[in-house]
Motif scaffolding. Sequence first.
Motif, mmCIF file in Angstrom:
data_model
loop_
_atom_site.group_PDB
_atom_site.id
_atom_site.type_symbol
_atom_site.label_atom_id
_atom_site.label_comp_id
_atom_site.label_asym_id
_atom_site.label_seq_id
_atom_site.Cartn_x
_atom_site.Cartn_y
_atom_site.Cartn_z
ATOM 1 N N ILE A 13 0.820 -1.216 0.000
ATOM 2 C CA ILE A 13 0.000 0.000 0.000
ATOM 3 C C ILE A 13 0.855 1.267 0.000
ATOM 4 O O ILE A 13 0.349 2.368 0.173
ATOM 5 N N ASN A 14 2.164 1.094 -0.165
ATOM 6 C CA ASN A 14 3.046 2.249 -0.391
ATOM 7 C C ASN A 14 4.254 1.742 -1.179
ATOM 8 O O ASN A 14 4.494 0.525 -1.233
ATOM 9 N N MET A 17 6.825 -1.080 0.003
ATOM 10 C CA MET A 17 6.422 -2.446 0.349
ATOM 11 C C MET A 17 6.528 -3.382 -0.843
ATOM 12 O O MET A 17 5.965 -3.109 -1.899
ATOM 13 N N ASP A 57 0.530 -4.540 9.880
ATOM 14 C CA ASP A 57 1.071 -3.179 10.005
ATOM 15 C C ASP A 57 0.760 -2.546 11.367
ATOM 16 O O ASP A 57 1.032 -1.370 11.589
ATOM 17 N N GLU A 111 -5.076 9.086 9.154
ATOM 18 C CA GLU A 111 -4.155 8.054 9.645
ATOM 19 C C GLU A 111 -3.317 8.603 10.792
ATOM 20 O O GLU A 111 -2.106 8.366 10.903
ATOM 21 N N GLY A 114 0.450 9.650 11.570
ATOM 22 C CA GLY A 114 1.087 9.537 10.270
ATOM 23 C C GLY A 114 0.964 10.864 9.533
ATOM 24 O O GLY A 114 1.891 11.296 8.837
ATOM 25 N N ARG A 130 -3.152 9.715 2.051
ATOM 26 C CA ARG A 130 -3.938 8.949 3.013
ATOM 27 C C ARG A 130 -5.055 9.797 3.637
ATOM 28 O O ARG A 130 -6.228 9.549 3.381
ATOM 29 N N TYR A 158 4.352 9.325 1.698
ATOM 30 C CA TYR A 158 2.880 9.263 1.645
ATOM 31 C C TYR A 158 2.238 9.706 2.947
ATOM 32 O O TYR A 158 1.039 9.962 2.993
ATOM 33 N N HIS A 159 3.008 9.735 4.034
ATOM 34 C CA HIS A 159 2.528 10.245 5.323
ATOM 35 C C HIS A 159 3.372 11.471 5.674
ATOM 36 O O HIS A 159 4.585 11.481 5.426
ATOM 37 N N ASP A 161 4.581 12.198 8.443
ATOM 38 C CA ASP A 161 5.700 11.867 9.344
ATOM 39 C C ASP A 161 6.861 11.165 8.650
ATOM 40 O O ASP A 161 7.849 10.813 9.290
ATOM 41 N N THR A 162 6.754 10.958 7.337
ATOM 42 C CA THR A 162 7.918 10.472 6.595
ATOM 43 C C THR A 162 8.725 11.634 6.027
ATOM 44 O O THR A 162 9.807 11.442 5.488
ATOM 45 N N ALA A 249 8.536 -1.940 5.143
ATOM 46 C CA ALA A 249 7.089 -1.697 5.100
ATOM 47 C C ALA A 249 6.783 -0.207 4.960
ATOM 48 O O ALA A 249 5.619 0.205 4.965
ATOM 49 N N GLY A 251 8.071 2.274 7.045
ATOM 50 C CA GLY A 251 7.986 2.969 8.329
ATOM 51 C C GLY A 251 9.292 2.897 9.086
ATOM 52 O O GLY A 251 10.161 2.096 8.765
HETATM 53 N N1 ARG Z 1 2.916 -0.177 5.841
HETATM 54 C C1 ARG Z 1 2.352 0.938 6.577
HETATM 55 C C2 ARG Z 1 1.396 1.701 5.677
HETATM 56 O O1 ARG Z 1 1.702 1.867 4.520
HETATM 57 C C3 ARG Z 1 3.422 1.820 7.107
HETATM 58 C C4 ARG Z 1 2.911 2.895 7.989
HETATM 59 C C5 ARG Z 1 3.978 3.809 8.461
HETATM 60 N N2 ARG Z 1 3.512 4.661 9.470
HETATM 61 C C6 ARG Z 1 3.715 5.977 9.517
HETATM 62 N N3 ARG Z 1 3.358 6.632 10.574
HETATM 63 N N4 ARG Z 1 4.223 6.613 8.483
HETATM 64 O O2 ARG Z 1 0.354 2.143 6.098
#
Ligand code: ARG
Length: 265
Positions: A13-14, A17, A57, A111, A114, A130, A158-159, A161-162, A249, A251
């Motif tokens: 989903i990102n 992965m 996850d 989310e 995130g 998201r 995509y979040h 916090d990344t 994954a 994260g």
């Molecule tokens: N595999 C998870 C997803 O795509 C990773 C989430 C990471 N969490 C975050 N806070 N960025 O949803």
Amino acid sequence: MCPPAHFRVAYCINPWMDPRKPVDPAIALFQWEDLRDRYRALGHTVEILDPEPGLPDMVFAANGATVVDGRVLGAKFANPERAAEAPAHLAWFRARAVGFADIREPEHVNEAEGDFAVTSSWLLAGQGFRSSPLAHDEAQEFFGRPVISLELTDPRYYHLDTALAVLDDAADEIMYYPGAFSPGSRQVLARLFPDALLATAEDAAVFGLNAVSDGLHVLLPREAAGLAAALRERGYEPLGVDMTEFHKAGGSVKCCTMELRPPAA
Ligand code: ARG
């Protein structure tokens, strides 16, 4: 935090992965325990949420709810694969009604941490992949804090916090990777945070921004060496952590950590 008992890359989903690149469960557990132990060694209390089978996850606890001033806004996941994590988090808070008086089940997709970052003045809120912009309004109303909507444009980030981390929530100090944001959002960030620490593409690509700061110590992936040096120059104490299994994954440090912000004393 939620132990990685059932953690694996089971779906995609990102862009990070790839189910063909499996997680080593023993290494993942070792890395997760090390992160937990570092928080404890710094004097922070770590609460543990029981992991549930079928939710690979769930280890990314930051996505389960947003807590500000002891008020809890639950999550609503964009992808069906993670939907069942949201009620598990809410149940944890409901079982601890003391300290978490106001718990809201959200109407709109968000989310949690995130996409929500808390500074002393604002709630920074990501959208684009998201969380829904409608959730930004919902969060503003619920927390009574001005929300600054930021648009994410690079699928690897995509979040929020990344791509952005709060370093000092009392002084509105943040670090971020400008390349993850739309031109307008970059301007907003430059206007609100003229002294922000800007991360390079290299440090962002090793999840350097997926960091947790207590205002002095900054836990971040140990590969983010340039960022660690820049943090040290600013008077922070960067602590490099090995989170490679979780990078598979999409994260890292912050994703594995939900912050329980108590009511103001
Ligand atoms: N595999 C998870 C997803 O795509 C990773 C989430 C990471 N969490 C975050 N806070 N960025 O949803």
